[in-house]
Scaffold this active site. Structure first.
Site, PDB file in Angstrom:
ATOM      1  N   CYS A 128      -4.158  13.920 -20.852  1.00 16.63           N
ATOM      2  CA  CYS A 128      -3.721  13.297 -21.881  1.00 16.63           C
ATOM      3  C   CYS A 128      -2.745  11.981 -21.216  1.00 16.63           C
ATOM      4  O   CYS A 128      -2.444  11.052 -22.159  1.00 16.63           O
ATOM      5  CB  CYS A 128      -2.601  14.120 -22.608  1.00 16.63           C
ATOM      6  SG  CYS A 128      -1.162  14.468 -21.875  1.00 16.63           S
ATOM      7  N   CYS A 162       0.619  20.661 -17.794  1.00 25.88           N
ATOM      8  CA  CYS A 162       1.263  19.593 -18.526  1.00 25.88           C
ATOM      9  C   CYS A 162       1.748  20.387 -19.852  1.00 25.88           C
ATOM     10  O   CYS A 162       1.353  21.080 -20.388  1.00 25.88           O
ATOM     11  CB  CYS A 162       0.359  18.537 -19.161  1.00 25.88           C
ATOM     12  SG  CYS A 162       0.695  17.292 -20.437  1.00 25.88           S
ATOM     13  N   HIS A 215      -1.013   1.502  -4.532  1.00 24.40           N
ATOM     14  CA  HIS A 215      -1.761   2.844  -4.499  1.00 24.40           C
ATOM     15  C   HIS A 215      -0.706   3.744  -5.274  1.00 24.40           C
ATOM     16  O   HIS A 215      -0.865   4.969  -5.111  1.00 24.40           O
ATOM     17  CB  HIS A 215      -1.655   3.259  -3.160  1.00 24.40           C
ATOM     18  CG  HIS A 215      -2.649   2.639  -1.926  1.00 24.40           C
ATOM     19  ND1 HIS A 215      -2.718   2.675  -0.810  1.00 24.40           N
ATOM     20  CD2 HIS A 215      -3.981   1.899  -2.625  1.00 24.40           C
ATOM     21  CE1 HIS A 215      -3.819   1.985  -0.386  1.00 24.40           C
ATOM     22  NE2 HIS A 215      -4.409   1.437  -1.494  1.00 24.40           N
ATOM     23  N   CYS A 217      -0.313  19.121 -23.180  1.00 20.34           N
ATOM     24  CA  CYS A 217      -1.742  19.535 -23.660  1.00 20.34           C
ATOM     25  C   CYS A 217      -2.050  20.704 -22.619  1.00 20.34           C
ATOM     26  O   CYS A 217      -3.243  21.207 -22.921  1.00 20.34           O
ATOM     27  CB  CYS A 217      -2.663  18.584 -23.523  1.00 20.34           C
ATOM     28  SG  CYS A 217      -2.847  17.721 -21.841  1.00 20.34           S
ATOM     29  N   CYS A 256      -0.572  13.698 -16.342  1.00 20.23           N
ATOM     30  CA  CYS A 256      -1.500  14.539 -16.890  1.00 20.23           C
ATOM     31  C   CYS A 256      -2.651  13.692 -16.619  1.00 20.23           C
ATOM     32  O   CYS A 256      -3.065  12.742 -17.216  1.00 20.23           O
ATOM     33  CB  CYS A 256      -1.268  15.024 -18.149  1.00 20.23           C
ATOM     34  SG  CYS A 256      -2.570  16.121 -18.790  1.00 20.23           S
ATOM     35  N   GLN A 275       0.812  -1.262  -0.125  1.00 20.90           N
ATOM     36  CA  GLN A 275      -0.077  -0.100   0.136  1.00 20.90           C
ATOM     37  C   GLN A 275       0.828   1.337   0.039  1.00 20.90           C
ATOM     38  O   GLN A 275       0.417   2.215  -0.129  1.00 20.90           O
ATOM     39  CB  GLN A 275      -0.958  -0.092   1.258  1.00 20.90           C
ATOM     40  CG  GLN A 275      -1.748  -1.074   1.270  1.00 20.90           C
ATOM     41  CD  GLN A 275      -2.688  -1.082   2.495  1.00 20.90           C
ATOM     42  OE1 GLN A 275      -3.671  -0.468   2.812  1.00 20.90           O
ATOM     43  NE2 GLN A 275      -2.162  -1.908   3.548  1.00 20.90           N
ATOM     44  N   ASN A 276       2.026   1.087   0.037  1.00 17.86           N
ATOM     45  CA  ASN A 276       3.065   2.186   0.329  1.00 17.86           C
ATOM     46  C   ASN A 276       3.463   2.810  -1.324  1.00 17.86           C
ATOM     47  O   ASN A 276       3.357   1.984  -1.955  1.00 17.86           O
ATOM     48  CB  ASN A 276       4.392   1.932   0.926  1.00 17.86           C
ATOM     49  CG  ASN A 276       4.065   1.554   2.357  1.00 17.86           C
ATOM     50  OD1 ASN A 276       3.069   1.750   2.744  1.00 17.86           O
ATOM     51  ND2 ASN A 276       5.077   0.801   2.789  1.00 17.86           N
ATOM     52  N   VAL A 277       3.770   4.020  -1.238  1.00 19.81           N
ATOM     53  CA  VAL A 277       4.056   4.775  -2.546  1.00 19.81           C
ATOM     54  C   VAL A 277       5.405   5.136  -2.491  1.00 19.81           C
ATOM     55  O   VAL A 277       5.722   5.996  -3.336  1.00 19.81           O
ATOM     56  CB  VAL A 277       2.941   5.859  -2.729  1.00 19.81           C
ATOM     57  CG1 VAL A 277       1.762   5.440  -2.720  1.00 19.81           C
ATOM     58  CG2 VAL A 277       3.199   6.976  -1.563  1.00 19.81           C
ATOM     59  N   ASP A 278       6.407   4.536  -1.578  1.00 26.85           N
ATOM     60  CA  ASP A 278       7.686   5.136  -1.607  1.00 26.85           C
ATOM     61  C   ASP A 278       8.605   4.347  -2.501  1.00 26.85           C
ATOM     62  O   ASP A 278       9.898   4.850  -2.517  1.00 26.85           O
ATOM     63  CB  ASP A 278       8.314   5.250  -0.147  1.00 26.85           C
ATOM     64  CG  ASP A 278       7.751   4.004   0.578  1.00 26.85           C
ATOM     65  OD1 ASP A 278       7.911   2.809  -0.076  1.00 26.85           O
ATOM     66  OD2 ASP A 278       7.467   3.635   1.606  1.00 26.85           O
TER      67      ASP A 278
END
Length: 285
Positions: free
Chosen positions: A201, A256, A190, A259, A198, A172-175
């Site tokens: 796009c 972005c 996650h 776009c 973006c 579940q960690n995003v590191d």
């Protein structure tokens, strides 16, 4: 999984997660070196006893103390791993990274205990001022997260994978610390905070590049509103830092380059949904 603690050559480690295994030579090391009472294991590598240098922060700021492992629990853990026969997937959460200095939400030292309210998906997507607040706080906190390194648990889980005791990790960690620690089959449930994308796009770019652009376009705002780099900061679990700022109208968020759309970190915010592809991969694991 059961709490696990050990003592290395340098320093005693206290359990910080559901399965904070702390040796390098896998299950054989557990069985060969464990003894009654507290468990002492000779690690295959040495680890520093402190976090990466950061003003005003110490390991105890993030890492809640766990219970010591008993011989009975160790034997149950060994039996559980052996019985799986390599068909074992480990699910990890915030407590797995606290020893790396990454704050969690729910511990006594966590973000919730400080009254922190995390960003929600609809807030970020629907309100420009909320996005400015998020990125301004992340501007100060992200470099701390980017400097985090894998801890004993990450390295040992990778060792267990190499020895075919586990088949993969769902985190579940995003590191990204599991991958940096050597784990090969990792599902980032996650997402990851080392990229941005973006919303219109879908073009993505490295968070480090976006950080440089944020700093460049907000040089005057930073000089006015952010404390000096050598001042201690209150780092929060979602990758930002507390700021004593209420008005973010002067903060610029780059769009972005393809776009002109809104850039978002490639993580699942509170209130967001997992993609069907991620769900399917988790089911297959």
């Amino acid at each position: 999984p059961l709490p696990f603690c050990c003592k290395s050559d340098e320093a005693e480690c206290r359990c910080t997660s559901m399965m904070n295994v702390c040796c390098f030579d896998g299950l054989r090391g557990f069985r060969q070196r464990a003894f009654s009472g507290r468990i002492s294991l000779r690690c295959g590598a040495t680890f520093p006893n402190t976090l990466t240098a950061w003003p005003g922060l110490a390991l105890c700021d993030f890492m809640p103390e766990g219970s010591p492992l008993t011989q009975d629990r160790l034997q149950r853990l060994l039996a559980f791993v052996e019985l799986a026969g390599g068909n074992l997937v480990c699910l990890t959460g915030a407590g797995f990274s606290t020893e790396s200095g990454v704050p969690d939400y729910r511990s006594p030292q966590g973000s919730y205990s400080k009254g922190h309210r995390p960003m929600r998906h609809q807030e970020f997507v629907g309100d420009q001022s909320s996005r400015a607040r998020y990125w301004s706080r992340s501007l100060r906190g992200w470099r701390f997260f980017d400097a985090a390194v894998p801890n004993r648990a990450h390295l040992c889980l990778a060792a267990l994978e190499r020895e075919n005791y586990i088949s993969g990790v769902v985190t579940q960690n995003v590191d990204g610390l599991h991958q940096r620690g050597g784990s090969q089959r990792v599902l980032d449930l996650h997402g990851r905070n080392d990229k941005v994308a973006c919303l219109s796009c879908g073009k993505s770019r490295r968070r480090a590049e976006f950080q440089e652009e944020l700093e460049a376009v907000n040089e005057a705002w930073i000089a006015t509103h952010l404390p000096p780099a050598d001042i201690a900061i209150d780092v929060r679990a979602d990758g930002d830092a507390h700021l004593n700022v209420q008005d973010f109208r002067g903060f610029s968020v780059p769009s972005c380059s393809t776009c002109g759309g809104t850039m978002i970190p490639t993580v699942v915010f509170f209130g967001g949904s997992l993609s069907p592809e991620v769900r399917a991969t988790a089911d297959r694991m």
